[in-house]
Design an enzyme around this catalytic site. Structure first.
Site, mmCIF file in Angstrom:
data_model
loop_
_atom_site.group_PDB
_atom_site.id
_atom_site.type_symbol
_atom_site.label_atom_id
_atom_site.label_comp_id
_atom_site.label_asym_id
_atom_site.label_seq_id
_atom_site.Cartn_x
_atom_site.Cartn_y
_atom_site.Cartn_z
ATOM 1 N N SER A 299 0.810 -1.210 0.000
ATOM 2 C CA SER A 299 0.000 0.000 0.000
ATOM 3 C C SER A 299 0.848 1.267 0.000
ATOM 4 C CB SER A 299 -0.950 -0.043 1.201
ATOM 5 O OG SER A 299 -1.944 0.955 1.097
ATOM 6 N N ASP A 310 9.738 5.058 -10.762
ATOM 7 C CA ASP A 310 9.318 5.657 -12.028
ATOM 8 C C ASP A 310 10.115 6.906 -12.370
ATOM 9 O OD1 ASP A 310 7.514 3.653 -12.296
ATOM 10 O OD2 ASP A 310 5.714 4.896 -12.178
ATOM 11 N N LYS A 324 -0.929 -4.256 -3.083
ATOM 12 C CA LYS A 324 -2.218 -3.663 -2.687
ATOM 13 C C LYS A 324 -2.334 -2.297 -3.346
ATOM 14 C CE LYS A 324 -5.030 -2.220 1.262
ATOM 15 N NZ LYS A 324 -5.135 -0.791 0.864
#
Length: 443
Positions: A299, A310, A324
């Site tokens: 999460s 990224d 999650k």
């Protein structure tokens, strides 16, 4: 007439919830006439069954308990993270993000209908006993957990400090259940720890994302910089089960100067959110960064790791994360209870949803069981020139000094943690590469 009254009641209930939800408020979804008719029909069926049970069931039923059970079943049929929080459960949830509680120290979820450990909390009875991420809790004090919600299990696992609870665990690769008897203790919710690996190199661990996590991270980073400026950092998010979305965003923002951190998309477009990084006086300088993750990273910790990956801000090291990729909203109810419901999916800056797939590390390193090589045999001690009989001695006037590689705390940790050891080696490589680039630029 019954249908019209029922629809009016539903609208009033929705309005009441809107008034008790902190901003951003949840707007009323458009409901087609056919959906309304279907809803009325099913509610009439439910009311008829409840009435029959109240009159004819073999024993007198507790109406409140039966209705709460029906609500639990409704939410569990949607996804494993939506649930109805009874008043005592809602209070416990608030404690978990702002204070401390008494228990064994694990974060759990419902996976394939089985109560499953997301991650043990560091330095708690569960972690010390060897409970691991993905362990399945089959029994609690001899009672099967099948059919129980995570909050039902939490209620059984918590209790007075010093009292004992026995959990029966099944782990992949085991042939049978194993019982762990744990003594409950106060679980502190200090979410950040750090120490200097050596001057200029830091290690910072976030065990979960609570209300004060970002503030704690800033304080720890300031402490690490006291001796000299940071030249590299290991950010350890292993076995971090998540927590508050805003804290994950703020922590990621410390390490990013610009660009997307995360965005959410749900059924209600008015609730779609986009979080951007921005550089200010609190943004960390851009020293080499290594982020450690594993299957217990879930999460909120996946949001931080995904943003770093990224933007190529750092190197993600370890094993695939939990996966999650959904956001839950807590809706306070009038009687002190709460509704926890999944309202959106979140996406990393590149548009990835990590739901059920997780973050794949840039460099995959599984945690080893002990110091063994790839054949499973213990590694033989290295033989160097100084170990050979009749070796030449160093005749230099300036003998090489034996400078310690690690601080005392780092040395004790890397002896039994191959992932941390490799993260340190990668961090050293990044620092050397950065130094080489700077030298080339000057030339």
């Amino acid at each position: 007439m019954f249908q019209r009254r029922l629809f009016t009641c539903c609208r009033l209930l929705l309005l009441t919830l809107l008034l008790t939800i902190p901003a951003p408020a949840i707007a009323e979804a458009e409901i087609s006439e056919k959906q309304q008719q279907d809803t009325y029909q099913h509610l009439e069926t439910f009311a008829a069954i409840l009435s029959i049970l109240q009159e004819h069931y073999v024993e007198e039923i507790d109406t409140k308990e039966v209705i709460e059970g029906a609500i639990d079943g409704l939410l569990l049929s949607l996804d494993p993270h939506s649930s109805y929080l009874k008043p005592e459960h809602y209070r416990e949830f608030q404690e978990e993000t702002s204070g401390a509680f008494t228990g064994i120290g694990i974060e759990i979820t419902l996976k394939d209908g089985v109560i499953t450990v997301i991650a043990p909390i560091e330095d708690t009875p569960a972690a010390k006993a060897g409970i691991k991420a993905n362990d399945k809790i089959i029994k609690i004090n001899g009672d099967f957990t099948k059919g129980k919600s995570p909050f039902d299990a939490v209620k059984l696992l918590r209790g007075p400090k010093g009292s004992e609870v026995t959990i029966s665990i099944f782990r992949e690769g085991w042939q049978e259940l194993k019982d762990f008897t744990l003594s409950r203790d106060t679980i502190p919710l200090q979410s950040v720890r750090s120490f200097a690996i050596k001057p200029g190199l830091g290690y910072l661990r976030i065990s979960n994302f609570q209300r004060n996590t970002t503030k704690e991270v800033r304080e720890h980073l300031a402490e690490l910089r006291k001796a000299e400026p940071l030249r590299g950092l290991i950010l350890d998010l292993r076995n971090n089960p998540g927590g508050l979305l805003d804290q994950a965003v703020n922590v990621a923002d410390l390490f990013l100067a610009e660009g997307l951190i995360v965005y959410t998309r749900g059924r209600n477009k008015e609730l779609d959110l986009t979080y951007e990084a921005h550089r200010d006086e609190r943004t960390e300088s851009f020293y080499p960064l290594v982020v450690l993750v594993n299957e217990g990273s879930a999460s909120a910790s996946e949001i931080v790791a995904g943003a770093v990956q990224d933007h190529k801000r750092g190197v993600i090291v370890g094993s695939k994360t939990f996966g999650k990729g959904s956001v839950q909203t807590i809706v306070p109810l009038a009687d002190g209870a709460g509704l926890r419901m999944t309202t959106a999916r979140y996406y990393t800056p590149s548009g990835r949803s990590i739901q059920a797939t997780g973050i794949l590390p840039d460099i995959a390193i599984e945690l080893a069981n002990g110091s063994t090589d790839e054949t499973g045999e213990s590694s033989a001690p290295a033989v160097r020139e100084e170990d050979l009989e009749n070796h030449f001695f160093n005749q230099s006037d300036k003998p090489t000094e034996d400078t310690p590689e690690f601080s005392d705390e780092m040395r004790s940790r890397v002896e039994n943690d191959n992932q941390l050891r490799e993260a340190y080696n990668i961090l050293k490589s990044l620092i050397l590469y950065a130094s080489f680039n700077r030298q080339q630029t000057r030339e």
